[in-house]
Write a protein that holds these residues in place. Structure first.
Motif, PDB file in Angstrom:
ATOM      1  N   ASN A  96     -36.975  -5.157  25.391  1.00  0.00           N
ATOM      2  CA  ASN A  96     -37.135  -6.244  25.073  1.00  0.00           C
ATOM      3  C   ASN A  96     -35.951  -7.541  26.606  1.00  0.00           C
ATOM      4  OD1 ASN A  96     -38.043  -7.371  22.024  1.00  0.00           O
ATOM      5  ND2 ASN A  96     -36.508  -5.778  21.518  1.00  0.00           N
ATOM      6  N   CYS A  97     -35.889  -8.449  26.700  1.00  0.00           N
ATOM      7  CA  CYS A  97     -35.496  -8.826  27.630  1.00  0.00           C
ATOM      8  C   CYS A  97     -34.925 -10.514  27.534  1.00  0.00           C
ATOM      9  CB  CYS A  97     -35.815  -9.355  28.880  1.00  0.00           C
ATOM     10  SG  CYS A  97     -35.225  -9.904  30.314  1.00  0.00           S
ATOM     11  N   SER A  98     -33.387 -10.574  27.682  1.00  0.00           N
ATOM     12  CA  SER A  98     -32.471 -11.492  27.732  1.00  0.00           C
ATOM     13  C   SER A  98     -32.483 -12.091  28.776  1.00  0.00           C
ATOM     14  CB  SER A  98     -31.929 -12.072  26.677  1.00  0.00           C
ATOM     15  OG  SER A  98     -30.730 -10.308  26.545  1.00  0.00           O
ATOM     16  N   TYR A  99     -32.478 -13.850  28.807  1.00  0.00           N
ATOM     17  CA  TYR A  99     -31.846 -13.777  30.216  1.00  0.00           C
ATOM     18  C   TYR A  99     -31.027 -15.655  30.208  1.00  0.00           C
ATOM     19  CZ  TYR A  99     -36.072 -16.836  29.766  1.00  0.00           C
ATOM     20  OH  TYR A  99     -37.485 -17.904  29.486  1.00  0.00           O
ATOM     21  N   LYS A 100     -30.229 -15.862  30.823  1.00  0.00           N
ATOM     22  CA  LYS A 100     -29.473 -16.957  30.892  1.00  0.00           C
ATOM     23  C   LYS A 100     -29.656 -17.836  30.901  1.00  0.00           C
ATOM     24  CE  LYS A 100     -25.704 -13.221  31.249  1.00  0.00           C
ATOM     25  NZ  LYS A 100     -24.745 -13.472  31.984  1.00  0.00           N
ATOM     26  N   THR A 101     -30.614 -18.205  31.736  1.00  0.00           N
ATOM     27  CA  THR A 101     -30.710 -19.252  32.666  1.00  0.00           C
ATOM     28  C   THR A 101     -32.242 -19.808  32.964  1.00  0.00           C
ATOM     29  OG1 THR A 101     -30.443 -19.152  34.854  1.00  0.00           O
ATOM     30  CG2 THR A 101     -28.491 -19.336  34.235  1.00  0.00           C
ATOM     31  N   SER A 102     -32.627 -21.239  32.943  1.00  0.00           N
ATOM     32  CA  SER A 102     -34.058 -21.602  33.011  1.00  0.00           C
ATOM     33  C   SER A 102     -34.356 -20.565  34.825  1.00  0.00           C
ATOM     34  CB  SER A 102     -34.047 -23.036  33.160  1.00  0.00           C
ATOM     35  OG  SER A 102     -33.269 -24.180  32.745  1.00  0.00           O
ATOM     36  N   ILE A 103     -36.000 -20.022  33.994  1.00  0.00           N
ATOM     37  CA  ILE A 103     -37.153 -19.623  34.824  1.00  0.00           C
ATOM     38  C   ILE A 103     -38.205 -20.240  35.702  1.00  0.00           C
ATOM     39  CG2 ILE A 103     -35.821 -17.366  33.927  1.00  0.00           C
ATOM     40  CD1 ILE A 103     -38.204 -17.119  31.892  1.00  0.00           C
ATOM     41  N   ASN A 104     -39.066 -19.724  36.571  1.00  0.00           N
ATOM     42  CA  ASN A 104     -39.602 -20.004  37.430  1.00  0.00           C
ATOM     43  C   ASN A 104     -40.765 -19.526  36.870  1.00  0.00           C
ATOM     44  OD1 ASN A 104     -39.385 -22.407  38.363  1.00  0.00           O
ATOM     45  ND2 ASN A 104     -39.631 -21.278  40.466  1.00  0.00           N
ATOM     46  N   ASN A 105     -40.322 -17.664  37.102  1.00  0.00           N
ATOM     47  CA  ASN A 105     -41.529 -16.959  35.806  1.00  0.00           C
ATOM     48  C   ASN A 105     -40.294 -15.788  35.586  1.00  0.00           C
ATOM     49  OD1 ASN A 105     -41.397 -14.104  38.178  1.00  0.00           O
ATOM     50  ND2 ASN A 105     -42.160 -16.428  39.261  1.00  0.00           N
ATOM     51  N   LEU A 106     -41.007 -14.782  34.875  1.00  0.00           N
ATOM     52  CA  LEU A 106     -40.774 -13.534  34.312  1.00  0.00           C
ATOM     53  C   LEU A 106     -41.305 -12.016  34.596  1.00  0.00           C
ATOM     54  CD1 LEU A 106     -38.293 -12.727  31.530  1.00  0.00           C
ATOM     55  CD2 LEU A 106     -40.084 -11.164  32.058  1.00  0.00           C
ATOM     56  N   GLN A 107     -40.815 -11.374  35.164  1.00  0.00           N
ATOM     57  CA  GLN A 107     -41.796 -10.129  36.040  1.00  0.00           C
ATOM     58  C   GLN A 107     -41.107  -9.043  34.913  1.00  0.00           C
ATOM     59  OE1 GLN A 107     -42.187  -9.993  39.914  1.00  0.00           O
ATOM     60  NE2 GLN A 107     -41.791 -12.158  40.337  1.00  0.00           N
ATOM     61  N   TRP A 108     -41.942  -7.782  34.297  1.00  0.00           N
ATOM     62  CA  TRP A 108     -41.623  -6.728  34.476  1.00  0.00           C
ATOM     63  C   TRP A 108     -42.138  -5.444  35.204  1.00  0.00           C
ATOM     64  CZ3 TRP A 108     -38.866  -5.111  29.219  1.00  0.00           C
ATOM     65  CH2 TRP A 108     -38.913  -5.955  29.324  1.00  0.00           C
ATOM     66  N   TYR A 109     -41.026  -4.339  35.693  1.00  0.00           N
ATOM     67  CA  TYR A 109     -41.611  -3.766  36.073  1.00  0.00           C
ATOM     68  C   TYR A 109     -41.063  -1.901  35.534  1.00  0.00           C
ATOM     69  CZ  TYR A 109     -41.228  -7.340  40.593  1.00  0.00           C
ATOM     70  OH  TYR A 109     -41.493  -7.759  41.387  1.00  0.00           O
ATOM     71  N   ARG A 110     -41.990  -0.977  36.096  1.00  0.00           N
ATOM     72  CA  ARG A 110     -41.267   0.146  35.937  1.00  0.00           C
ATOM     73  C   ARG A 110     -40.696   1.191  36.938  1.00  0.00           C
ATOM     74  NH1 ARG A 110     -46.566   2.767  35.421  1.00  0.00           N
ATOM     75  NH2 ARG A 110     -46.611   3.717  37.133  1.00  0.00           N
ATOM     76  N   GLN A 111     -40.190   1.658  36.522  1.00  0.00           N
ATOM     77  CA  GLN A 111     -39.021   2.798  37.836  1.00  0.00           C
ATOM     78  C   GLN A 111     -39.613   3.878  37.603  1.00  0.00           C
ATOM     79  OE1 GLN A 111     -35.435   2.691  38.396  1.00  0.00           O
ATOM     80  NE2 GLN A 111     -35.673   3.175  40.970  1.00  0.00           N
ATOM     81  N   ASN A 112     -40.650   5.134  37.761  1.00  0.00           N
ATOM     82  CA  ASN A 112     -40.632   6.297  37.762  1.00  0.00           C
ATOM     83  C   ASN A 112     -39.206   7.178  38.114  1.00  0.00           C
ATOM     84  OD1 ASN A 112     -43.201   6.178  37.991  1.00  0.00           O
ATOM     85  ND2 ASN A 112     -43.493   7.460  36.204  1.00  0.00           N
ATOM     86  N   SER A 113     -38.933   8.637  37.604  1.00  0.00           N
ATOM     87  CA  SER A 113     -37.298   8.726  38.289  1.00  0.00           C
ATOM     88  C   SER A 113     -37.032   9.005  39.568  1.00  0.00           C
ATOM     89  CB  SER A 113     -36.822  10.189  37.519  1.00  0.00           C
ATOM     90  OG  SER A 113     -36.037  10.244  37.708  1.00  0.00           O
ATOM     91  N   GLY A 114     -36.041   8.568  40.207  1.00  0.00           N
ATOM     92  CA  GLY A 114     -36.294   8.557  41.999  1.00  0.00           C
ATOM     93  C   GLY A 114     -36.480   7.826  42.640  1.00  0.00           C
ATOM     94  N   ARG A 115     -37.652   7.026  41.862  1.00  0.00           N
ATOM     95  CA  ARG A 115     -38.663   6.415  43.202  1.00  0.00           C
ATOM     96  C   ARG A 115     -38.195   4.775  42.998  1.00  0.00           C
ATOM     97  NH1 ARG A 115     -41.562  10.210  45.485  1.00  0.00           N
ATOM     98  NH2 ARG A 115     -43.243   8.014  45.880  1.00  0.00           N
ATOM     99  N   GLY A 116     -39.321   4.295  43.779  1.00  0.00           N
ATOM    100  CA  GLY A 116     -39.193   2.952  44.064  1.00  0.00           C
ATOM    101  C   GLY A 116     -39.711   1.993  42.754  1.00  0.00           C
ATOM    102  N   LEU A 117     -39.803   0.426  42.602  1.00  0.00           N
ATOM    103  CA  LEU A 117     -39.538   0.272  41.618  1.00  0.00           C
ATOM    104  C   LEU A 117     -41.831  -0.491  42.071  1.00  0.00           C
ATOM    105  CD1 LEU A 117     -37.004  -0.596  40.775  1.00  0.00           C
ATOM    106  CD2 LEU A 117     -37.540  -2.192  39.001  1.00  0.00           C
ATOM    107  N   VAL A 118     -42.763  -0.330  40.628  1.00  0.00           N
ATOM    108  CA  VAL A 118     -43.624  -0.953  40.659  1.00  0.00           C
ATOM    109  C   VAL A 118     -43.709  -2.144  39.144  1.00  0.00           C
ATOM    110  CG1 VAL A 118     -46.216   0.011  39.821  1.00  0.00           C
ATOM    111  CG2 VAL A 118     -45.124   1.619  41.085  1.00  0.00           C
TER     112      VAL A 118
END
Lengths: 111, 110
Positions: A22-44
């Motif tokens: 789950n993800c909670s946020y505080k202010t109005s948004i245009n969009n919300l995105q999800w990313y994955r990060q394997n250990s020690g790497r960049g986000l996908v």
């Protein structure tokens, strides 16, 4: 400035089970995105959901967005050991494509 | 697929050195970003750029500067490296559906 806050901080499940973050946020948004990060790497990048959308699917991923509660959830169905990673939500509050990330949920899928 | 390349995976530098972290993207994107990632603090935005020679401060620009002389290249500069700049540095380029990140540079300042 922290906008998104993921819950739980860590999650450990068995292969084949579903994982919900789950993800909670505080202010109005245009969009919300999800990313994955394997250990020690960049986000996908996994998925983007716009503020006027309520649900989105991509393969085994299902994302929901409730703007009235300022919250989103990421469901991974039939999890695999390869899904072991950290998962981050990020919000775009408008116009600049400047994302604010949460601190992430660390998911461990045990074989 | 968009590719974002960070020139080094691991770097070790001495305190006081000037450090350059390079990032190159291959899709003619205008918007590029530098974040640092630290345990317990998540990703924090250092600087971003909308176009060549344009730059904007993020949330933690102190001790850093950037350079964008060509559209495909966005460099992060540590003017005088300090131990508190030991971190994972992540470069990203904006696409229509989100960021594409580089693999990250893990910088250790000793």
């Amino acid at each position: 400035s922290q906008q998104g806050e993921e819950d739980p901080q860590a999650l450990s499940i068995q292969e084949g089970e579903n994982a919900t973050m789950n993800c909670s946020y505080k202010t109005s948004i245009n969009n919300l995105q999800w990313y994955r990060q394997n250990s020690g790497r960049g986000l996908v990048h996994l998925i983007l959901i716009r503020s006027n959308e309520r649900e989105k699917h991509s393969g085994r991923l299902r994302v929901t967005l409730d703007t009235s509660k300022k919250s989103s959830s990421l469901l991974i169905t039939a999890s695999r050991a390869a899904d072991t990673a950290s998962y981050f939500c990020a919000t775009d509050t408008g116009g600049s494509e400047k994302l604010v990330f949460g601190k992430g949920t660390k998911l461990t899928v045990n074989p | 697929d968009v590719k974002v390349t960070q020139s080094s995976r691991y770097l070790v530098k001495r305190t006081g050195e000037k450090v350059f972290l390079e990032c190159v993207q291959d899709m003619d994107h205008e918007n590029m970003f530098w974040y640092r990632q630290d345990p317990g603090l998540g990703l924090r935005l250092i600087y971003f750029s909308y176009d060549v020679k344009m730059k904007e401060k993020g949330d933690i620009p102190e001790g850093y500067s950037v350079s964008r002389e060509k559209k495909e290249r966005f460099s992060l500069i540590l003017e005088s490296a300090s131990t508190n700049q030991t971190s994972m540095y992540l470069c990203a380029s904006w696409t229509n559906y989100g960021y594409t990140f580089g693999s990250g540079t893990r910088l250790t300042v000793v």
